[in-house]
Design a protein around this motif. Structure first.
Motif, PDB file in Angstrom:
ATOM      1  N   VAL A  81      -0.729   4.355 -12.883  1.00  0.00           N
ATOM      2  CA  VAL A  81      -1.119   2.962 -13.119  1.00  0.00           C
ATOM      3  C   VAL A  81      -0.371   2.039 -12.156  1.00  0.00           C
ATOM      4  CG1 VAL A  81      -1.031   1.060 -14.777  1.00  0.00           C
ATOM      5  CG2 VAL A  81      -1.702   3.338 -15.537  1.00  0.00           C
ATOM      6  N   SER A  82       0.933   2.261 -12.013  1.00  0.00           N
ATOM      7  CA  SER A  82       1.747   1.450 -11.112  1.00  0.00           C
ATOM      8  C   SER A  82       1.252   1.573  -9.672  1.00  0.00           C
ATOM      9  CB  SER A  82       3.212   1.885 -11.208  1.00  0.00           C
ATOM     10  OG  SER A  82       4.000   1.228 -10.260  1.00  0.00           O
ATOM     11  N   GLY A  83       0.956   2.807  -9.243  1.00  0.00           N
ATOM     12  CA  GLY A  83       0.489   3.030  -7.880  1.00  0.00           C
ATOM     13  C   GLY A  83      -0.835   2.346  -7.596  1.00  0.00           C
ATOM     14  N   LEU A  84      -1.770   2.445  -8.525  1.00  0.00           N
ATOM     15  CA  LEU A  84      -3.082   1.812  -8.329  1.00  0.00           C
ATOM     16  C   LEU A  84      -2.953   0.288  -8.267  1.00  0.00           C
ATOM     17  CD1 LEU A  84      -5.296   4.008 -10.715  1.00  0.00           C
ATOM     18  CD2 LEU A  84      -5.312   3.990  -8.214  1.00  0.00           C
ATOM     19  N   LEU A  85      -2.128  -0.284  -9.130  1.00  0.00           N
ATOM     20  CA  LEU A  85      -1.934  -1.728  -9.107  1.00  0.00           C
ATOM     21  C   LEU A  85      -1.284  -2.183  -7.801  1.00  0.00           C
ATOM     22  CD1 LEU A  85      -0.754  -2.444 -12.773  1.00  0.00           C
ATOM     23  CD2 LEU A  85      -2.949  -3.030 -11.747  1.00  0.00           C
ATOM     24  N   SER A  86      -0.363  -1.394  -7.270  1.00  0.00           N
ATOM     25  CA  SER A  86       0.283  -1.731  -5.996  1.00  0.00           C
ATOM     26  C   SER A  86      -0.725  -1.707  -4.852  1.00  0.00           C
ATOM     27  CB  SER A  86       1.429  -0.755  -5.700  1.00  0.00           C
ATOM     28  OG  SER A  86       2.468  -0.905  -6.617  1.00  0.00           O
ATOM     29  N   ILE A  87      -1.594  -0.703  -4.853  1.00  0.00           N
ATOM     30  CA  ILE A  87      -2.622  -0.619  -3.802  1.00  0.00           C
ATOM     31  C   ILE A  87      -3.577  -1.808  -3.895  1.00  0.00           C
ATOM     32  CG2 ILE A  87      -4.618   0.714  -3.024  1.00  0.00           C
ATOM     33  CD1 ILE A  87      -3.011   3.252  -3.749  1.00  0.00           C
ATOM     34  N   ILE A  88      -3.975  -2.153  -5.110  1.00  0.00           N
ATOM     35  CA  ILE A  88      -4.859  -3.312  -5.293  1.00  0.00           C
ATOM     36  C   ILE A  88      -4.168  -4.596  -4.830  1.00  0.00           C
ATOM     37  CG2 ILE A  88      -6.005  -4.755  -7.034  1.00  0.00           C
ATOM     38  CD1 ILE A  88      -6.454  -2.167  -8.664  1.00  0.00           C
ATOM     39  N   SER A  89      -2.869  -4.713  -5.109  1.00  0.00           N
ATOM     40  CA  SER A  89      -2.147  -5.936  -4.721  1.00  0.00           C
ATOM     41  C   SER A  89      -2.035  -6.082  -3.210  1.00  0.00           C
ATOM     42  CB  SER A  89      -0.742  -5.932  -5.344  1.00  0.00           C
ATOM     43  OG  SER A  89       0.111  -5.020  -4.691  1.00  0.00           O
TER      44      SER A  89
ATOM     45  N   PHE B 190       0.842  -1.214   0.000  1.00  0.00           N
ATOM     46  CA  PHE B 190       0.000   0.000   0.000  1.00  0.00           C
ATOM     47  C   PHE B 190       0.871   1.256   0.000  1.00  0.00           C
ATOM     48  CE2 PHE B 190      -2.423   3.353   2.124  1.00  0.00           C
ATOM     49  CZ  PHE B 190      -3.586   3.346   1.371  1.00  0.00           C
ATOM     50  N   ILE B 191       1.910   1.282   0.852  1.00  0.00           N
ATOM     51  CA  ILE B 191       2.830   2.432   0.901  1.00  0.00           C
ATOM     52  C   ILE B 191       3.551   2.592  -0.429  1.00  0.00           C
ATOM     53  CG2 ILE B 191       4.949   3.295   1.977  1.00  0.00           C
ATOM     54  CD1 ILE B 191       4.000   2.013   4.601  1.00  0.00           C
ATOM     55  N   MET B 192       3.931   1.466  -1.033  1.00  0.00           N
ATOM     56  CA  MET B 192       4.601   1.510  -2.334  1.00  0.00           C
ATOM     57  C   MET B 192       3.696   2.166  -3.374  1.00  0.00           C
ATOM     58  SD  MET B 192       6.507  -1.678  -4.222  1.00  0.00           S
ATOM     59  CE  MET B 192       4.991  -2.615  -4.500  1.00  0.00           C
ATOM     60  N   GLY B 193       2.403   1.832  -3.337  1.00  0.00           N
ATOM     61  CA  GLY B 193       1.447   2.434  -4.262  1.00  0.00           C
ATOM     62  C   GLY B 193       1.268   3.920  -4.019  1.00  0.00           C
ATOM     63  N   ILE B 194       1.197   4.319  -2.750  1.00  0.00           N
ATOM     64  CA  ILE B 194       1.070   5.741  -2.410  1.00  0.00           C
ATOM     65  C   ILE B 194       2.299   6.504  -2.894  1.00  0.00           C
ATOM     66  CG2 ILE B 194       0.941   7.393  -0.517  1.00  0.00           C
ATOM     67  CD1 ILE B 194      -1.669   5.925  -1.037  1.00  0.00           C
ATOM     68  N   GLY B 195       3.479   5.876  -2.758  1.00  0.00           N
ATOM     69  CA  GLY B 195       4.711   6.514  -3.224  1.00  0.00           C
ATOM     70  C   GLY B 195       4.696   6.768  -4.723  1.00  0.00           C
ATOM     71  N   SER B 196       4.207   5.788  -5.494  1.00  0.00           N
ATOM     72  CA  SER B 196       4.126   5.956  -6.947  1.00  0.00           C
ATOM     73  C   SER B 196       3.166   7.079  -7.325  1.00  0.00           C
ATOM     74  CB  SER B 196       3.677   4.645  -7.608  1.00  0.00           C
ATOM     75  OG  SER B 196       4.682   3.662  -7.510  1.00  0.00           O
TER      76      SER B 196
ATOM     77  N   GLY C 177       8.417  10.713  -3.263  1.00  0.00           N
ATOM     78  CA  GLY C 177       7.581   9.598  -3.709  1.00  0.00           C
ATOM     79  C   GLY C 177       8.405   8.344  -3.966  1.00  0.00           C
ATOM     80  N   ASN C 178       9.584   8.520  -4.562  1.00  0.00           N
ATOM     81  CA  ASN C 178      10.450   7.363  -4.831  1.00  0.00           C
ATOM     82  C   ASN C 178      11.004   6.779  -3.538  1.00  0.00           C
ATOM     83  OD1 ASN C 178      11.446   5.636  -6.827  1.00  0.00           O
ATOM     84  ND2 ASN C 178      13.413   6.674  -6.904  1.00  0.00           N
ATOM     85  N   MET C 179      11.312   7.643  -2.565  1.00  0.00           N
ATOM     86  CA  MET C 179      11.765   7.158  -1.251  1.00  0.00           C
ATOM     87  C   MET C 179      10.656   6.371  -0.567  1.00  0.00           C
ATOM     88  SD  MET C 179      13.915  10.462   0.160  1.00  0.00           S
ATOM     89  CE  MET C 179      14.136   9.738   1.778  1.00  0.00           C
ATOM     90  N   LEU C 180       9.432   6.887  -0.664  1.00  0.00           N
ATOM     91  CA  LEU C 180       8.291   6.197  -0.059  1.00  0.00           C
ATOM     92  C   LEU C 180       8.068   4.841  -0.729  1.00  0.00           C
ATOM     93  CD1 LEU C 180       6.289   6.896   2.201  1.00  0.00           C
ATOM     94  CD2 LEU C 180       4.692   7.692   0.470  1.00  0.00           C
ATOM     95  N   ARG C 181       8.272   4.797  -2.030  1.00  0.00           N
ATOM     96  CA  ARG C 181       8.156   3.526  -2.752  1.00  0.00           C
ATOM     97  C   ARG C 181       9.220   2.541  -2.264  1.00  0.00           C
ATOM     98  NH1 ARG C 181       9.906   1.243  -7.451  1.00  0.00           N
ATOM     99  NH2 ARG C 181      11.368   2.945  -7.845  1.00  0.00           N
TER     100      ARG C 181
END
Length: 664
Positions: free
Chosen positions: A236-244, A74-80, A149-153
């Motif tokens: 797109v990457s962020g949304l897919l990460s949140i869904i995952s 989820f954090i990875m998605g927010i970062g993206s 954002g990249n650090m958060l990812r």
């Protein structure tokens, strides 16, 4: 179910990593920053990762691992998504001072031509307007949000691999772990494939698509100022990460299976003293005090750092992987600048080349190691051989470097008849000295004589076809004085394309790239064995964790920065922001770019070759004096290659040479 969820998470993790690498050039242009600053943004992922790696490694196995992985995804998605957000707060992209887009009027101001009565464009703007525009200029500090954002990812990505692999190892049936691990990494390759397709397609779209009238955009994707819709890839990457992340919150902390004689995940800082070695069965019940842990940690660090075999391989791996990281970060820019391909074409071409080549190389490397049952010395020799082959193909790149573009005022005099010794302050010629041009602007036009001019004004063009596409400029006096045998002394908007000779060199570069990447991938599959089998068994986890720490800190963070700084040295024409500061590079000296970039990549590969020779001789001295039982243990160690990552921190795989090339 856990394997399916983790596979999806691995795909999104790889997707985000490749998207960042392939979008670096677009980000650089959009925020008007240098390559070295873009390198800092790229290294932000590793910085975020290092912030939490120790805490995740130690505390992660004690908590609800699926939920921790879900939070990480989820954090990875927010970062993206945070990486993409600055696009909406910066106003419309202004690719030229002279062609400012007015969305309400769906038009642009006219391009400057050679008019004797005109005054310099920057004199027409009041200081107040300049100061106000400076605050909203694309080259402001909005890039810091991309870095954050990249650090958060990076922070979010940290628990996915170590906790996911340890969970599989704890609850999979005996002997099935290696199959699940192989499945996991095979499925993860879908991520880079999707990433290359997405970035290629979005790079064709203009950055402000949906917000401006595209008919008013006079530049094309091959223009050095073109910025594609880079932000869409991150969304797109962020949304897919949140869904995952969703399935992990519904998975249990433990799977109800008999736990007798099962392995327990070993976290990074947990080190066993001599007394604890005899009490492995009660590992989960023994809680050594903090003082013992700290003392044991320093003693263990001293042990591995005084191990010559470990230190030699650590240094050579750092140099080798730094070369891979720097190369992969800027290879898209290199192909664009060297061979004249657009960002979209570069992403697609390199994706088609890299993915299958790395996958097949790693498979072959693993097969060879298993088939011939290499000892540790055999594995070191294989790595040395493949590194040497890769180095030879790396040298062949120098033969396919293209000559610098013919740019009047940068590589040639403005009359186009003579080369210049330096691109700095090239004097005007008789053909354009009367035009009162702004020499700081970059509005390239290609004359019918095959020479690129910095602007239609500096080409001495008197008139244009207006807003009709393609825009053509007529009566260009500088085109006329080159002795071009044609009465039509005109130029069209955009840089001149590369000649056929350079196109042929590109095919040679592609062939060498395939062979280079393949050789590197073949030798990288057993790198982990050279780390964990050259230290004491109880120090494997620490040795691998320290290796990962050094590679990330000195390779993942620093390599993009110093590679970017070297590339900046080859810039011939910088953009100028409304604040009067230096922005992003418009055009590079292609030959110098190639020599510096390839020289740094190649130079970092020479010391590892020498260190491999030292390592092999040192290993022979250590192992060949032992009895046959030691040799049998080495062979057994090779058979454990696929299982080894499961007994240690999952981050081992990340520091592998091939993965660093992909930087996933």
């Amino acid at each position: 179910m856990f394997l399916a969820a983790l596979s999806f998470s691995f795909i999104t993790k790889a997707l985000g990593g490749v998207i960042m690498k392939s979008s670096i050039t677009q980000i650089e242009r959009r925020f008007d920053i240098s390559s070295s600053t873009a390198g800092i943004i790229d290294g932000g992922f590793e910085i975020g990762n290092l912030f939490v790696i120790v805490f995740v490694s130690y505390y992660g196995s004690k908590l609800h691992r699926p939920k921790i992985i879900g939070i990480g995804s989820f954090i990875m998605g927010i970062g993206s998504i945070l990486t993409a957000l600055p696009h909406f707060f910066m106003g419309y992209y202004r690719y030229s001072k002279e062609t400012y887009i007015n969305p309400s009027e769906n038009s642009t101001s006219s391009l400057p031509t050679c008019l004797i009565s005109q005054t310099l464009s920057h004199n027409r703007t009041s200081p107040e307007i300049l100061e106000k525009g400076c605050e909203k200029e694309s080259g402001s500090y909005m890039w810091i949000y991309v870095l954050m954002g990249n650090m958060l990812r990076g922070i979010g990505e940290t628990p996915i691999m170590p906790l996911g692999i340890s969970y599989i190892d704890d609850f999979a049936k005996e002997g099935h772990s290696s199959f699940y691990l192989g499945t996991l990494h095979s499925v993860a390759m879908i991520g880079p494939i999707i990433a290359f397709v997405l970035t290629s397609q979005f790079a064709k779209m203009y950055v402000d698509i949906g917000f401006v009238d595209l008919s008013s955009i006079k530049i094309t994707p091959k223009d050095s100022r073109w910025v594609g819709a880079w932000w869409l890839s991150f969304f797109v990457s962020g949304l897919l990460s949140i869904i995952s992340s969703i399935p992990f919150f519904f998975l249990p902390k433990h799977i109800n299976k008999p736990q007798e004689k099962r392995k327990v995940s070993i976290s990074l800082p947990v080190l066993k003293t001599n007394e604890e070695k005899n009490q492995t069965a009660n590992l989960t019940n023994d809680r050594p005090n903090v003082t013992k842990n700290v003392t044991g940690l320093f003693q263990s660090l001293k042990s591995i750092l005084t191990n010559p075999l470990y230190v030699i391989f650590l240094i050579l791996a750092l140099l080798q992987i730094s070369s891979h990281i720097g190369s992969f970060t800027y290879i898209f820019k290199y192909v664009e600048q060297q061979y004249g391909y657009s960002a979209s074409q570069a992403n697609m071409l390199l994706g088609i080349i890299t993915i299958p080549t790395v996958a097949s190389g790693m498979f072959l490397g693993g097969y060879i190691t298993k088939k011939f049952k290499f000892t540790m010395i055999g594995i070191a020799k294989l790595s040395f051989f493949t590194t040497a082959i890769s180095f030879l193909f790396q040298l062949s790149y120098f033969a396919v470097i293209c000559e610098s573009k013919s740019v009047a005022g940068l590589t040639l005099t403005y009359d186009g008849n003579n080369p210049v010794t330096s691109h700095i302050d090239v004097p005007l010629s008789n053909c354009n000295s009367h035009c009162n041009c702004d020499e700081s602007q970059w509005e390239p036009v290609c004359g019918n004589n095959g020479i690129t001019y910095v602007s239609p004004c500096l080409a001495g063009c008197k008139s244009s076809s207006g807003d009709k596409k393609p825009i053509v400029f007529y009566n260009c006096s500088c085109v006329e004085v080159t002795g071009f045998q044609n009465k039509n002394y005109s130029a069209h908007l955009g840089e001149c394309p590369r000649d056929d000779t350079c196109t042929k060199k590109f095919y040679g570069y592609v062939a060498a790239q395939v062979l280079n990447v393949f050789a590197s991938a073949v030798g990288s599959t057993s790198h982990i064995m050279l780390i964990v089998k050259n230290v004491q068994p109880e120090l494997k986890s620490l040795a691998m964790g320290f290796h990962t720490l050094i590679i990330r800190a000195l390779g993942g963070i620093l390599a993009p920065i110093y590679f970017g700084a070297v590339i900046d040295k080859t810039c011939m024409k910088w953009s100028v922001t409304s604040c009067g500061k230096r922005g992003s590079c418009r055009v590079y000296n292609s030959r110098l770019f190639g020599m510096y970039f390839l020289g740094l990549c190649t130079g970092l590969k020479i010391p590892p070759l020498l260190l491999y020779i030292v390592l092999i001789f040192a290993m022979k001295k250590k192992y060949e004096g032992k009895d046959t039982k030691a040799s049998e243990n080495e062979r057994k160690a090779v058979d454990e290659t696929n299982l080894e990552p499961l007994n240690n921190n999952g981050l081992l795989v990340v520091s592998d040479g091939a993965d660093s090339k992909m930087h996933i």
